[in-house]
Each structure stands twice: as C-alpha cells, then as structure tokens.
Design a protein around this motif. Structure first.
Motif, PDB file in Angstrom:
ATOM      1  N   ALA A 193       0.821  -1.206   0.000  1.00  0.00           N
ATOM      2  CA  ALA A 193       0.000   0.000   0.000  1.00  0.00           C
ATOM      3  C   ALA A 193       0.861   1.264   0.000  1.00  0.00           C
ATOM      4  CB  ALA A 193      -0.910  -0.017   1.215  1.00  0.00           C
TER       5      ALA A 193
ATOM      6  N   ALA B 284      -6.767   2.246   4.142  1.00  0.00           N
ATOM      7  CA  ALA B 284      -6.031   1.271   3.333  1.00  0.00           C
ATOM      8  C   ALA B 284      -5.013   0.544   4.200  1.00  0.00           C
ATOM      9  CB  ALA B 284      -5.306   1.971   2.197  1.00  0.00           C
TER      10      ALA B 284
ATOM     11  N   ASN C 250      -8.390  -2.580   0.019  1.00  0.00           N
ATOM     12  CA  ASN C 250      -7.052  -2.783  -0.495  1.00  0.00           C
ATOM     13  C   ASN C 250      -7.077  -2.937  -1.995  1.00  0.00           C
ATOM     14  OD1 ASN C 250      -4.615  -4.351  -1.313  1.00  0.00           O
ATOM     15  ND2 ASN C 250      -4.145  -3.816   0.789  1.00  0.00           N
TER      16      ASN C 250
END
Lengths: 316, 316, 316, 316
Positions: C276, D223, D273
């Motif tokens: 991420a 996230a 995600n």
C-alpha cells in the motif's frame, strides 16, 4: 465422555465423482485444479493432486444422467486396524465384501453407510514416484504445478444423508472416528455433524438431506496452502466461467476459510483452509451449535447461501 | 519399516524457559506475543497463547545466571498410554518419579532424556475457561488478542544434544514417536532429527550440540495462522528492537515458513508455519538429507545462518 | 526544496532485454511469468503482462554474445509534456532523434542517458484489446492467466551507471522526475538513487557500476498483487531450476518486499511489491541512507547479497 | 476525451466525523484501529494513522444527535495549484472563504460541494515528527503499532449525494479530478461515480442518496497493507462486537478487496485494499457499468448487501 483411544482410520483416501459432462469436468480437475491424470479405465480417469502421497485422489466417471458421488475410500493405519474395522462393519450388517483395489490401492473392503453411500477401507497402498514431475525438495510427492488452483490435497467429504443421527453413529461406533462439531436443531435433530481422525478438525461430514433421497453428495473439499490461494482461486474461477456459489468467507463451524464452486458436472467443490487449526486435545468435547446460534450466519456475518439447502448431487 | 501403531503421546504440552532478564522476557511473551499471564508462583509466571486449550503454554522462570530450558511436558492420549510410557521410561532407567502437576496439569511423571533435558508426561489436564477473554466463536479457547504477534499455540521444541542418535532412539523406542526427517553427515552421524506425534510433521527435535555440554536449547517455536502473520511479526520485532536472527524464509526440511528471533533473555524463539502440511501417511518413510544436499541452504537458497551452529542456551 | 510541480512522465513504458539464450529466456517470460507474445519481428518477440494497458511490456531480443538492456521507453502524460521533455533532452545534448514507435507505440524520441543507456519517450499509444484473453471484469486489460508467476505489470528498472550523480541529475533536471531515496557513501558519492513519477515510490533507479563499463543493467522488476504471490513465485522458480539470488525479504529502502532471480539469459529480474506504499506527499523530502545505516542490511536484518555488487548484464 | 493535464489536488487530506457516541467511537479509532491521538480541542480529538505524513487523519467530533461527516480537506500539490482551484471554486459560486487550518494544516479555503458537504483545500502542512513512536526504518512516518487493525492511511471518502451528476461535474470541472469508474442506471442517471487524483483508482466518490436529504456520508475507507490484514481485521471486529456489514470480498468496481463495518457512532467504515492496482494510463477511459452488469453482484458473485442502499449517516 469416555477416554479417547487412538484412530484406526488414518485419513480420507480418495473419492469417485460422477459427471454427466465428462469432458468439461475433466477440464475442471485437470486444467483448473492442476491435477494430473494417472490412469484411465473404461469411463473413468484417475487424477491426483500434487501433494498426494498415494497414486490418485479423485476417480472421475462419466455417467450420462446425473452427477453425484461413487465410492469413498478411507485408509486404515495398519493391517490390524483394517481387520478391526472390517469386523465392526460386518457386525453392523453394512458390509459388501472384499475387492481388488484400484490404481495403486490394495485389497479394499467395500461397504455402505446407513444412507447408502458406497465406501471402501484399505491399508495397502502404493506411494507415488514422480517421473517428469519430480519436485525440487525431496520431501514432497511431486512438483508444485504452478498453474490454476494448484489443488494440494483432498481435505474432506460432506455427504447429504436422510438420517444424520444414524450416519453419525456409524462414524463413531463402527468406523471409530470422533465428532468435532455439530448443529442441533430446536427439534432435537442434527442438521449436520463433523467427524475427524486424528488432528484434523474434520474429514467426513454428514448434512441433512432435505429430499431424504439417499446417497447424495453435498460437496468434497480440497485444501490449498493459504487463504491467499483461495482468494486467487476465486479469480481463476471467475475468469473461467465457473459458478462461484459462496465465499470466500470464514465458516463459524470449525473456522475454515472457504470457497464453494460447482464443477461443470454440477458437483459442489469446496476449497477450504483450516490454517493452523489442529485438534490437539485427545478428549476435545464436541462443540454443539444451536439453531439460534446458526442464525448469525458465517463467522464474519455472511448469511449461509440458500442453495446450500437446495442443491446436492444427484439433483433430485 | 514396521507397520505403524498409534501414538501414545498426543502433543507437546508446555515448556519452562529460564531467563536472566526476567522483566524483559516477560514483556516479550506477554506484550509482543500477546500471551496471557494465568499464574505466578515464586520466580515463575505461567503464560498461555490464545488458542491453548489447557491452562498454560510457557512457564517463564527467572534464573540469574543463564537462559535455557527447564522441564518440557508432553500429554498422553489417555491413562493407559500414560502408564505404558511411564513403564517404558522406567525400563530405560531415565525415570525420576511422580510429581503433582503445575497449574491445571494433573499428576506428572518426571524423567530425563539421554542428554539430561528434564521432561514430564501427564494425562489429566484442566481446560481453560475464558472469563474476560471470551471468544466470539465458541469453538475457540479464548478471544483472539489482536495485538503484537498474536502467538497462537506452541508448535515444537528443538533441543541441542551431545548425542543425537541416543536421544533419537529415546524418542522412538521409549516415547513412541515417529521420525519425519533427519540430516545425516558424511561421517554417518546425524546432525539433527525431527520427531512427531500424529499428523504434525514435527513436535520434538534434536540438533547436534557442538559444545557437547548437555541440557541445552536450540529453540522453541510458536505456530501462527498464516505466512503473512510471520511477515508481520518480523515488522513488529523490528519496531521493538528484538534481534531477528534469520528469516522469514522457508526451510527445505519439513518446508516450514520460519522466522527466528532471540527473546531478551537470549533464548531463540521461532515462528513457524507448516501451512497445510500434514503427514497423512501412517507409514511415511523418514526423509534423510545428506551433507551435500544441505549445502543448498534453505528452500529458496538462503544459506543457513552461522549462529544456528554457535548460539544455544545456556550460552557456554 | 523547491515546491513540487507536476510530472511530465506518466510511467515506465517498456524495456528491451538482450539474451544470449533466446529460447530459454522466452520460456521464462512466456511460460513462467505467464506473459503473452503479441508480436515477433526479426530477432525479437514482444511480450505483455496481463494487466498491461498498452500492447507490450518487454521486447526480448536475441543477442549471441551478451545479455543486457536495450531501449527503455517512458510515456509522457500528454503531447505538450512530450514536447517539453524533448526540448530539455535536446538542450542537454543527449538527443538522438525521432523514430517510428514499435508495436502500438506512437512516434518516439530516442535519446541516451549520461551512462549511454538508450531511452525513448512517446505519448501516443494503442490500448490493448483482448480477444481470446477477455477478462471477466471489464476494468482489466486482459484475463488473469492463472499460471506460473502471473506477472502483472512492469514496476521499475534499475540501471548500473558509472556516474550515478550525473545520471541522477539527468532524471530530475531533464526528465523532471523526483528522487525518493538514495544511499550516500562516506566519501560523499551516491551508491544508488531512486527516482519516481507520481505516487509510485520508484520507477527508474541508478546503482553504481563498480566496473565503470557503461550501459549495463542491474535489474528490471515486475509488480505482482501480493506478498503471497512473491512467496509462491519463489516456489515456482525453485521447481523450474531458476537461480534464486536473494529473497523473499523486505528492503529497508522503500520497504519493498522482494525476490531476485536470474532469467536464463543472465539478466536479473525482481518481483517487487510495495504494498500500500504510495508517496502521497508532493514535497516528500528525499530519504538519504548513510553507509553506516546500510550495514544493518535489509529491513529484517538479512545482509545484502554479495552478487548484488558483482553481477550485472552484460557481464564484463 | 481531451488530453490529460496534471492534477492540482495531491490527495485526500483528512476528514471530520461526527458521532453521537463519542467515547465508543474514540475507542474504535484509537484502540481497534491503533490510531494515535495528536490533539484535543473542544468536543473534538484529532487522530492519525501510523503511516500518515501529516499531523492528523481524522477529526472525531461529539455531536449529540447524529453521526455523519464534517469537513473533508484535500491537499493541493503546490501554492499555484491551490490558487487555481480556489479561483475555480469561487467561479462556481461554492466558496465559503479562508480559515486558519487545524492541527498542522496551513490556511484552508473552505467551500461546499453541490450536495452541501463541507470541504477545504490547503497546501501548507506540517510533517509529523515521531517522538516515542519513532520507526525503525527512517522512511516511515511513525512506528508500526502492531495492535488491532493497524490502520495505515486514509484511502477515500464516499459521500451520498442527491444529485450525483452535479457533484461529479464539480469534481472534474472545478476540482480537476478524473473519473475512473461509474454506474449508469437504465434511466440514464448515475448511481455512483468514482474520482481520483494521480495513480490511485479513487479518492473521492459519490453515491446516490435515495433520501435526497443532502450532506450525508456513505463511508470513509482506510487502506491496510495486504488482503490478509483485512481478513485479520474481520476477526478483530468479530471479537470486539463491531457490526460487520459486508465482506471480506472483492468489488467488481475498481477490484478493491473490502470489508465494511459500522463504528459505534453509526458511520460506515471500509477497509479497502486496491493491491497493486494503479491507474498508470494518463488518458484512462472511464469504465461505465450498466444496471444489468451490476446485477452480477461483486467480483466473486456476492450480492451487494441491502443496507448499502438503506444506511447512511446521519440516519434520516
């Protein structure tokens, strides 16, 4: 609870599946699941997963009119255990008789469970010797295929049964398995019961057959390495037009991470990962779930899909 | 190979660790591994992992001068198995005698392995009943802690031994375990041997003690759920200043995904995930690795770290 | 630091690799990485990853005597950006001239970096239209192949350069990229510098070429979906006899989870997952690592492998 | 499609959430999501995720009567971009005026979107300097907390809007964002539209508000690093009695792996995600989904949960 004694059955050995769409089913197991064809005989092919130590895992048999399950073979831990179990089966009046085993499997005693599912028990077996599929690590049965879903090993079978109580007693009293979990309805009857040998949390399972037809299959399951494998499997089934019935999600019962699809012949196939979950306690009490508790759905709240209670093979 | 007979030992129960840095070691197990303190007694605390069905997993004991391992207890599958094993141990001349068990553990027969490691065997045990750590799913011993490394359960112990052959024979002949894998040096002697009960690929392991000191520890291991847990654990140890000795990587032997760290007291702790790897075959032949084969390093080629052959506890 | 202005370069487009073992290299990219051949021309094939929106990702060219890197093309964000960059390159005296683009790529301005690596910049491109590889989800360039390593997209290129300073200035001053991280040696010179467009943490990288040869490659990298993909990739390379040089592990620099292998032609290929990690800050200060800091090795302590500083292509 | 020009907005900066259950909401963000309180002011606390480079991520404000969303701030890439956007907002007649920024944020121009949601835009900001939460790797804003869900960074906001068309035009024409995907109903109107800056596939999203109330929130999203983090998050929410509304599963739209829960105050929070998914193409065409296509449900077939179309905050 009586004290535990050891298991005579080592593990679920192999399963025969019937399919009315033989070529498509073969494509599913061979090409999508990356299983290897090890023998062909009559209307059947025998396929193995890459981590199978025996010769084969699934016998796939063409049957024009219906999907479903043929014989399920289990392996005894040694010759004495085999004898003990055959005696118990005969005493229960469910024996059929000895047969030559199939494709690497030794003499097999054939019998039926109370619902009419054909079963077999054997001890002798031939270990797979890899040829062009030699693994790089010698402690592995054959090379990791690196394609499709890479089905690793057979994990369990879940049969539909008209009388889950009777079938369950057969598992414990005749086959000597233990029960790990079960669902008991408000009317006192069991909706499903999970049985296991040794540390696995389940190997052989019965679910209530709402049709009371007899000899039907809910699903068989393969065990991959990781939960990520199951997520990837979902992508692969999506790309290949396979019907994804439910998941990925986590079962409340036995906490398995799961994905259910229907192979082209109509049989339900699960990919199930119990992760590090082992039943170490030799006296593990049975976990019983009530109807009320099951209303919460799966572990993370997803409702159990309707077709779980309407689809089985053969479709009746 | 003789035919398999069933296992009298169910699983590795719990282990006592000595630490010269008690407070820091306690922080490691309680705060980083998210273990729960269930009892304190004298210089010891008893801690449990969240998925432990018994009361405790690790007994941590302050010892001013040195780290190392105290008693390792294993659980028998039933009272008869316990009796059988006690008789075998006594016959081998390694028995010490019966003691009251500790913290939920029933009567324990204490003995020593040929290297002088103290061991105990018991059958009776108390199951953990969660209080303020009740899990949401009733088939789980206690709530998932959701912090740190979330150590799930004890997986195995790896002792250093001056005579790996003698210790190995003790495992198979006296305790009735089976051997899954081993390393045989060119000189014919074993560098390490892995023993297991039931489907797990190893539970009790001996590695050659280069110092020939006796009664030393190579490491104990905890099993998390997934490989991702082990990657996350590495991040957590990094952030907390814990010495990461080796990994994450995959062992060639038994194919375990691993991470090794040293807890503040100096004991080596492994986080190991065998994934879906189960030894289903009741007659699984021992996999033997040669010195030449071991030169390839771990599964993906990383060389085995030097300190594996220079660090053990107590440090001598 | 001057305030950020936007990027004229959208992303790394495609790379030409030379191989002295064309057939084996083709097998590596096509069969192990699951890339699709979209064109063949002379001694070259053009291959694409499944998530590539343009026609191709890698041009693989047979070269009898040596591996290495040919032209690296980058895409401008629009025609004006293309013009701006061509003007800057010409002003820097590094321009070669306009050429017709290859396989779906529009007019390309060819130039050289200060180390002699050939580069190209283009804006016009043709989007890939899937035929027999149509994806199930329409927001995806083509179907997920579900085999081998499933290389998703090209991630970055890391060139060796005799003068990392000069090449770095070219990246920022002429191409308008930003620098995310760098290693500065005690002697004040840079061992490596990482440059990026937009949110990615790096796209174009220079590492010191210890041979001072010029025009050499350290590696190119592909980005898979997850860290688990990289662990699986390691298994697949192991089974297929591909040299695994280092990893899986996590870089300290940019925190990428990585695996390095050598394709059969000798070029180093990385599989890298930044997870991420996005550089959201438009003014992100450059992170500079000292020689001392780099002695700690990778994120979890593994020492950087020796061959990182001895192997590049062409081998000289 | 007109050729792309660069983005003036760098990223979504921070969001204010209202909660009628302040203490429970604070526990959710601070203890379950492992966010750090960096400031308290009046009825508000400011919390940051561990990978946030600015001072704060969420402003949580007690509001006795209703949950919902306060101001959403976005960061401009530089002072000129800020000026350009303020001019465009004023020209659109939606400006409110300049304010001092909050907690590390520089001067902020406040405005409203066509649905009445309050927004702010700023350029100047203060970078977080870790104190007792110093990370081991210097290229990280603060230490990885290693507890609970470990929320890494804010990912996107999804507002409910009475007029998705008008709000969408505001995003593209006034704020200069691009649209990545959208759902167009059979009646020609949009059910939802996804807008993004730079490589992220979405940052600001509008969904149709069936109540036509105005100024409501569908959800905000964080996230995490990996899909496994989201599976673990589900376990943690399960253990802590947080309502899991839907997932984990994979969206068809933008292919995000997701989990939706309701924080104790009632606001819907997503963990999302996008993995390696980046929109590299500067001219990426908008992907438009029809009502028919959306009937297939999410990527792997799960039907979109009913409450997605009945629950928003404030509840009206």
């Amino acid at each position: 609870m009586t004290a535990y004694s050891s298991f005579d059955i080592a593990h679920l050995g192999n399963v025969e599946l019937f399919t009315p769409k033989f070529d498509e089913s073969l494509w599913f197991f061979r090409d999508l699941l990356a299983m290897r064809v090890v023998a062909e005989e009559g209307d059947s092919v025998y396929l193995r997963t890459w981590d199978e130590y025996e010769l084969y895992t699934i016998k796939l048999t063409a049957k024009p009119d219906a999907a479903g399950v043929g014989r399920t073979n289990v392996r005894a831990i040694n010759p004495e255990a085999l004898e003990r179990r055959v005696a118990a089966i005969e005493a229960a009046g469910l024996g059929v008789g000895w047969e030559d085993g199939e494709v690497g499997t030794g003499p097999t005693y054939v019998f039926k469970d109370p619902d009419g599912h054909e079963m077999g028990i054997y001890y002798e077996t031939e270990r797979y010797v890899a040829t062009d599929d030699k693994p790089s690590l010698k402690n592995q049965a054959s090379a990791f295929p690196g394609r499709g879903v890479n089905a690793r090993r057979l994990d369990h079978i879940n049969w539909l049964a008209a009388d889950v109580e009777a079938c369950g007693s057969f598992m414990t009293d005749v086959l000597g398995l233990r029960e790990s979990e079960r669902i008991r309805l408000d009317n006192g009857r069991f909706a499903a019961r999970w049985f296991h040998c040794s540390l696995k949390s389940y190997d052989l399972v019965y679910s209530d057959d709402w049709t009371k037809h007899g000899n039907r299959l809910h699903h068989i399951a393969f065990a991959p390495d990781t939960r990520e494998d199951i997520l990837k499997a979902a992508d692969i089934f999506l790309e290949n037009g396979i019907h994804i019935e439910s998941g990925p999600h986590k079962h409340a019962i036995n906490q398995t991470f799961f994905l259910y699809v229907w192979e082209p012949g109509g049989n339900r196939i699960e990919f199930a990962n119990a992760g590090a979950r082992l039943l170490l306690d030799p006296d593990q009490p049975v976990v019983e779930w009530t109807e009320e508790e099951r209303k919460k759905g799966q572990a993370w709240g997803m409702k159990t899909i309707e077709t779980f209670h309407t689809h089985g093979t053969p479709v009746v």
